[in-house]
Design a protein around this motif. Structure first.
Motif, PDB file in Angstrom:
ATOM      1  N   THR A 146       0.840  -1.194   0.000  1.00  0.00           N
ATOM      2  CA  THR A 146       0.000   0.000   0.000  1.00  0.00           C
ATOM      3  C   THR A 146       0.878   1.248   0.000  1.00  0.00           C
ATOM      4  O   THR A 146       1.999   1.230   0.504  1.00  0.00           O
ATOM      5  CB  THR A 146      -0.917   0.039   1.238  1.00  0.00           C
ATOM      6  N   VAL A 147       0.357   2.304  -0.560  1.00  0.00           N
ATOM      7  CA  VAL A 147       1.120   3.546  -0.660  1.00  0.00           C
ATOM      8  C   VAL A 147       0.853   4.374   0.601  1.00  0.00           C
ATOM      9  O   VAL A 147       0.182   5.398   0.574  1.00  0.00           O
ATOM     10  CB  VAL A 147       0.759   4.324  -1.936  1.00  0.00           C
ATOM     11  N   GLN A 148       1.385   3.896   1.726  1.00  0.00           N
ATOM     12  CA  GLN A 148       1.210   4.593   2.996  1.00  0.00           C
ATOM     13  C   GLN A 148       2.337   5.581   3.267  1.00  0.00           C
ATOM     14  O   GLN A 148       2.194   6.483   4.072  1.00  0.00           O
ATOM     15  CB  GLN A 148       1.125   3.578   4.136  1.00  0.00           C
ATOM     16  N   ARG A 149       3.447   5.388   2.600  1.00  0.00           N
ATOM     17  CA  ARG A 149       4.575   6.301   2.727  1.00  0.00           C
ATOM     18  C   ARG A 149       5.344   6.313   1.414  1.00  0.00           C
ATOM     19  O   ARG A 149       5.168   5.447   0.576  1.00  0.00           O
ATOM     20  CB  ARG A 149       5.511   5.874   3.865  1.00  0.00           C
ATOM     21  N   GLN A 150       6.155   7.343   1.256  1.00  0.00           N
ATOM     22  CA  GLN A 150       6.947   7.462   0.042  1.00  0.00           C
ATOM     23  C   GLN A 150       8.430   7.319   0.360  1.00  0.00           C
ATOM     24  O   GLN A 150       8.863   7.470   1.506  1.00  0.00           O
ATOM     25  CB  GLN A 150       6.704   8.823  -0.622  1.00  0.00           C
TER      26      GLN A 150
ATOM     27  N   LYS B  96       1.703   2.464  -9.337  1.00  0.00           N
ATOM     28  CA  LYS B  96       1.956   2.387  -7.896  1.00  0.00           C
ATOM     29  C   LYS B  96       3.396   2.785  -7.582  1.00  0.00           C
ATOM     30  O   LYS B  96       3.668   3.463  -6.595  1.00  0.00           O
ATOM     31  CB  LYS B  96       1.662   0.982  -7.368  1.00  0.00           C
TER      32      LYS B  96
ATOM     33  N   LEU C 142       4.704   5.726  -5.070  1.00  0.00           N
ATOM     34  CA  LEU C 142       5.613   5.460  -3.952  1.00  0.00           C
ATOM     35  C   LEU C 142       6.813   6.397  -3.936  1.00  0.00           C
ATOM     36  O   LEU C 142       7.430   6.614  -2.898  1.00  0.00           O
ATOM     37  CB  LEU C 142       6.120   4.015  -4.020  1.00  0.00           C
TER      38      LEU C 142
ATOM     39  N   LYS D 239       8.895   9.712  -3.932  1.00  0.00           N
ATOM     40  CA  LYS D 239       8.757  11.108  -3.502  1.00  0.00           C
ATOM     41  C   LYS D 239       9.446  12.055  -4.467  1.00  0.00           C
ATOM     42  O   LYS D 239       8.946  13.149  -4.751  1.00  0.00           O
ATOM     43  CB  LYS D 239       9.347  11.272  -2.103  1.00  0.00           C
TER      44      LYS D 239
END
Length: 234
Positions: free
Chosen positions: A126-130, A152, A156, A158
């Motif tokens: 999941t894209v919870q942080r980069q 995705k 991901l 930044k």
């Protein structure tokens, strides 16, 4: 000879013929010739992209930069990123191939710190942080949904996304795409032209792109290799 007295080269060779050569770490291990030849084809472009991204992120010596390698296999580029100067790295792989089982062992031999391996399918990520730099290297052809995972990967990242993908040289059609056969986990293929069209359709900021041939791969369907360095715009 006890293990504590073995050289790093000897310790790596105890693991057998590895997926990658670790010469950039100063260790001349025995690598699988097929894979190491392809490594020589891919590595210069991928490493140059890693260094370019790092140079843009390193405002000063204390600046931190995190690296994430998707489809990391034995974790080569995740470990190399720390060796090159990234402050922290992560390698993600589903672990189905045997190479991932060597990642922690190789990391220990090479004494690489701040590198962490995660056994997980990229589809479950999941894209919870980069992460400052994400590298999607050599895994899209294993998937039935490569475009979804490509998107995705971009989410991901930044600051920068590095993409390397195997493409077929059997066709130059812009609409060429072959899905994996039923129950297969590999065989997804774009042509060079169709994958480039896909990348261009995203309107991403492509800093550089490159194409070459993977010289160990005799089949035209497996021989092409494309590379992209993509900068995330503010």
């Amino acid at each position: 000879m006890t293990e504590s007295k073995k050289t790093k080269e000897e310790q790596l060779n105890d693991l057998g013929r590895l997926y990658h050569s670790y010469e950039l770490f100063g260790v001349k291990n025995t690598a699988n010739t097929f894979f190491s030849t392809n490594q020589k084809c891919k590595e210069p472009t991928i490493v140059s992209y890693m260094l370019y991204a790092l140079s843009k992120l390193k405002v000063n010596v204390s600046s931190e930069a995190e690296f994430m390698e998707l489809f990391c296999a034995d974790g080569y580029y995740a470990m190399l990123s720390v060796h090159l100067g990234y402050s922290r790295s992560y390698g993600l792989d589903n672990g189905k191939a045997k190479h991932f089982g060597n990642a922690e062992k190789i990391k220990k031999v090479l004494e690489v710190e701040n590198c962490f391996f995660v056994r997980q399918d990229v589809n479950d990520l999941t894209v919870q942080r980069q992460y400052d730099v994400v590298a999607n290297i050599g895994g899209l052809y294993h998937l039935g949904n490569p475009e979804e995972v490509l998107d995705k990967s971009y989410a991901l990242a930044k600051n920068f996304l590095i993409v390397q993908n195997v493409v077929s040289m059997e066709s130059n059609a812009e609409d060429y795409f072959v899905s994996p056969a039923p129950n297969w986990d590999w065989g997804s293929r774009y042509s060079r032209e169709s994958f480039d069209k896909l990348i261009c359709s995203k309107n991403w900021n492509v800093i550089d792109s490159h194409f070459n041939e993977l010289e160990s791969n005799e089949a035209l369907s497996d021989r092409g290799s494309v590379y992209y360095l993509i900068a995330k715009e503010d």
